[in-house]
Design a protein around this motif. Sequence first.
Motif, PDB file in Angstrom:
ATOM      1  N   ILE A   1       8.598  -0.624  10.097  1.00 36.77           N
ATOM      2  CA  ILE A   1       9.271  -0.764   8.866  1.00 36.77           C
ATOM      3  C   ILE A   1       8.022  -0.902   7.918  1.00 36.77           C
ATOM      4  O   ILE A   1       7.357  -1.775   7.866  1.00 36.77           O
ATOM      5  N   PRO A   2       8.204  -0.070   6.965  1.00 37.84           N
ATOM      6  CA  PRO A   2       7.059   0.101   5.931  1.00 37.84           C
ATOM      7  C   PRO A   2       7.203  -0.973   4.795  1.00 37.84           C
ATOM      8  O   PRO A   2       8.255  -1.280   4.704  1.00 37.84           O
ATOM      9  N   ASP A   3       6.012  -1.478   4.538  1.00 36.73           N
ATOM     10  CA  ASP A   3       6.030  -2.298   3.522  1.00 36.73           C
ATOM     11  C   ASP A   3       5.739  -1.485   2.078  1.00 36.73           C
ATOM     12  O   ASP A   3       5.043  -0.624   1.987  1.00 36.73           O
ATOM     13  N   PHE A   4       5.810  -2.385   0.820  1.00 42.61           N
ATOM     14  CA  PHE A   4       5.596  -1.907  -0.397  1.00 42.61           C
ATOM     15  C   PHE A   4       4.594  -2.734  -0.971  1.00 42.61           C
ATOM     16  O   PHE A   4       4.793  -3.831  -1.022  1.00 42.61           O
TER      17      PHE A   4
ATOM     18  N   GLY B   1       9.624  -3.906   2.676  1.00 42.00           N
ATOM     19  CA  GLY B   1      10.276  -3.362   1.577  1.00 42.00           C
ATOM     20  C   GLY B   1      11.414  -4.188   0.861  1.00 42.00           C
ATOM     21  O   GLY B   1      12.455  -3.435   0.050  1.00 42.00           O
ATOM     22  N   ASN B   2      11.437  -5.262   1.173  1.00 35.86           N
ATOM     23  CA  ASN B   2      12.339  -6.220   0.641  1.00 35.86           C
ATOM     24  C   ASN B   2      11.996  -6.760  -0.928  1.00 35.86           C
ATOM     25  O   ASN B   2      11.116  -7.703  -0.881  1.00 35.86           O
ATOM     26  N   PHE B   3      12.739  -6.299  -1.715  1.00 32.60           N
ATOM     27  CA  PHE B   3      12.400  -6.566  -3.248  1.00 32.60           C
ATOM     28  C   PHE B   3      13.041  -7.995  -3.624  1.00 32.60           C
ATOM     29  O   PHE B   3      13.012  -8.169  -4.840  1.00 32.60           O
ATOM     30  N   ASN B   4      13.954  -8.440  -2.951  1.00 30.65           N
ATOM     31  CA  ASN B   4      14.729  -9.458  -3.013  1.00 30.65           C
ATOM     32  C   ASN B   4      13.831 -10.918  -2.689  1.00 30.65           C
ATOM     33  O   ASN B   4      14.324 -11.888  -3.335  1.00 30.65           O
ATOM     34  N   SER B   5      12.876 -10.654  -2.138  1.00 32.74           N
ATOM     35  CA  SER B   5      11.915 -11.873  -1.634  1.00 32.74           C
ATOM     36  C   SER B   5      10.846 -11.870  -2.523  1.00 32.74           C
ATOM     37  O   SER B   5      10.273 -10.659  -2.765  1.00 32.74           O
ATOM     38  N   PRO B   6      10.225 -13.183  -2.884  1.00 29.45           N
ATOM     39  CA  PRO B   6       8.768 -13.136  -3.537  1.00 29.45           C
ATOM     40  C   PRO B   6       7.903 -12.415  -2.585  1.00 29.45           C
ATOM     41  O   PRO B   6       7.654 -12.615  -1.289  1.00 29.45           O
ATOM     42  N   PRO B   7       7.267 -11.500  -3.280  1.00 27.21           N
ATOM     43  CA  PRO B   7       6.004 -10.930  -2.497  1.00 27.21           C
ATOM     44  C   PRO B   7       4.889 -11.823  -2.380  1.00 27.21           C
ATOM     45  O   PRO B   7       4.466 -12.665  -3.071  1.00 27.21           O
ATOM     46  N   LEU B   8       4.056 -11.228  -1.389  1.00 27.41           N
ATOM     47  CA  LEU B   8       2.712 -11.668  -1.414  1.00 27.41           C
ATOM     48  C   LEU B   8       1.688 -11.257  -2.354  1.00 27.41           C
ATOM     49  O   LEU B   8       1.818  -9.962  -2.720  1.00 27.41           O
ATOM     50  N   GLN B   9       1.030 -11.977  -2.922  1.00 21.40           N
ATOM     51  CA  GLN B   9       0.255 -11.623  -4.104  1.00 21.40           C
ATOM     52  C   GLN B   9      -1.259 -11.726  -3.775  1.00 21.40           C
ATOM     53  O   GLN B   9      -1.862 -12.917  -3.553  1.00 21.40           O
ATOM     54  N   LEU B  10      -2.069 -10.783  -4.266  1.00 16.30           N
ATOM     55  CA  LEU B  10      -3.379 -10.873  -3.869  1.00 16.30           C
ATOM     56  C   LEU B  10      -4.297 -10.562  -5.280  1.00 16.30           C
ATOM     57  O   LEU B  10      -3.646  -9.606  -6.019  1.00 16.30           O
ATOM     58  N   GLY B  11      -5.558 -10.762  -5.283  1.00 17.72           N
ATOM     59  CA  GLY B  11      -6.244 -10.307  -6.400  1.00 17.72           C
ATOM     60  C   GLY B  11      -5.890 -10.956  -7.783  1.00 17.72           C
ATOM     61  O   GLY B  11      -5.703 -12.037  -7.830  1.00 17.72           O
ATOM     62  N   GLY B  12      -6.017 -10.124  -8.817  1.00 22.81           N
ATOM     63  CA  GLY B  12      -5.480 -10.683 -10.163  1.00 22.81           C
ATOM     64  C   GLY B  12      -5.477  -9.471 -11.290  1.00 22.81           C
ATOM     65  O   GLY B  12      -5.007  -8.213 -10.793  1.00 22.81           O
ATOM     66  N   ALA B  13      -5.514  -9.819 -12.232  1.00 23.22           N
ATOM     67  CA  ALA B  13      -5.329  -9.026 -13.441  1.00 23.22           C
ATOM     68  C   ALA B  13      -6.321  -7.378 -13.186  1.00 23.22           C
ATOM     69  O   ALA B  13      -7.341  -7.490 -12.913  1.00 23.22           O
ATOM     70  N   GLY B  14      -5.702  -6.411 -13.763  1.00 17.62           N
ATOM     71  CA  GLY B  14      -6.535  -5.131 -13.655  1.00 17.62           C
ATOM     72  C   GLY B  14      -6.541  -4.382 -12.361  1.00 17.62           C
ATOM     73  O   GLY B  14      -7.192  -3.428 -12.194  1.00 17.62           O
ATOM     74  N   ALA B  15      -5.288  -4.786 -11.431  1.00 13.95           N
ATOM     75  CA  ALA B  15      -5.304  -4.106 -10.354  1.00 13.95           C
ATOM     76  C   ALA B  15      -4.612  -2.673 -10.651  1.00 13.95           C
ATOM     77  O   ALA B  15      -3.732  -2.323 -11.184  1.00 13.95           O
TER      78      ALA B  15
END
Length: 511
Positions: A256-259, A277-291
């Motif tokens: 199952i592909p992830d986005f 690809g579930n846009f209804n759940s909070p995403p895992l967030q990495l890094g910071g500004a300027g990605a």
Amino acid sequence: MPHFRTNFFLILLGFLFSIPVFGQTDQVLKGKELAEKYCATCHAFPSPSLLPKDIWVKQVLPQMAATMGIKEAQDSLGVWENKSKEEIDILKKLAIYPSVNMISKEDFLAINSYYEEASPKELPSQKLKETPKSLDNFVAKTLFIEGITSPKTSLVAINEERRELIIGDGTENQIFVKVQNDELFTLPSTSSPAVHYLKKGPNSYNFISVGSIAPSDLAQGALYEMDLNLNSWNIIKENLSRPVYGIWEDLEKDGIPDFLLCNYGHHVGNISIYKNGNFNSPPLQLGGAGARKIEVVDLNQDGLLDIVALFCQGNERISVFYNLGNGNFDLEKILLRFVPVMGSSYFEMRDVNGDGKVDLLVSNGDNWDYSSVSKPYHGFRIYENKGEDLFEESWFYPQYGAAKVMALDYDEDGDLDLATIAFYDELQNPEQQFLLFENEGNFTFHPKFIPEAALGKWLTMDVGDLDGDGDTDIVLGAYTHNFLEYSKLLVKGIDEIPNVLILENQKSQKE
């Protein structure tokens, strides 16, 4: 770019009356120590030699003062002006402009003295480089879109499967599709300029609209889906922080592909991973500004897909997030860190020298900042992968305003050549805004130009087989940010700017 007021320097002079007097040498030495201490907390330490004295004192250091809480600088620069209440609330929540001093006025003046004393009056010119030769095997074709005289082409993308060219223009936030017979079709408009196009699956595609081309902390970007099977066009995610790049990838290899999405933002931003690809759940967030861009690759050869990312803005760097399995990633590990004025703009991971390890191709020349002078260190670089997360610079071609570098084998000789564009320059050599570098091996590349590159200023580029003849074509998108950018071309005698320049490779036809 912010408007700078001259009264800030009178304020600085006023500071002097309340500060103990140091000898000039002592003040400069103290300033050097303080600069290394304070500057390195937010980004790589910038040497005074990187900018002219006037730029340091009149533009960059006042910005530093404002972000260090010096109210006089904040008032002088008008940091709260022309911003909505929502933006102001975001900036205050993030403490971008603190209400209390993070540095004493005495220490700031010492830093100012150091940069004023140690910086050059002006920067040297770029070193002599190989003179580009004329590019053979390509035919240049201009594409004009009726009604758009000053194009703001924010996206060009080649859909090889359908032999179509996707064009996004920020004038009316419109998307166009050029098909094989050169007919031009119009897709539904997006809420803001489209900046990235990607394939999701068979006859299913995504578009990313940025929200605001200009720096902004407002979450106005969106992700769209176009499904040709269902003949549908939908927004699937809104309120994104200046999204600029995305890919579908099966990170867990579960079928199952992830986005993965780069939210460039301004002071906010991150890499967001939407599992399955579930846009209804909070995403895992990495890094910071300027990605800015990500590549998914098994960098440490452990069988798991890692994420390598370019972050721009102030803290410029290329980092890796190692995949720990089960949807988890290790803490960010910085592979390369750059000073803020490097202007990093794009990267790719490709095995340039054929040793089985992916190298880093990097363009750095973004000059829309507080120091918009021609910089000798801007250009295109290759960082060779030496193993164990060590990357060393093995090739550099100086180029003012370098915007993007992409690898391709245009002459089909089995090695990777480089297609490049430069945007943030003053058009000293307008025909060299696009260069194609032929790979001769051992990190030796010879530049080639095509005269038609002088017809516009190119902010976007893509490579691929557009006409389906088996070789690699190149497309360039013209962008006129404002009348100043437009006037630069008018001065050169160009009164009609193409939206797109298509460079058709003739390699297969000559064989």
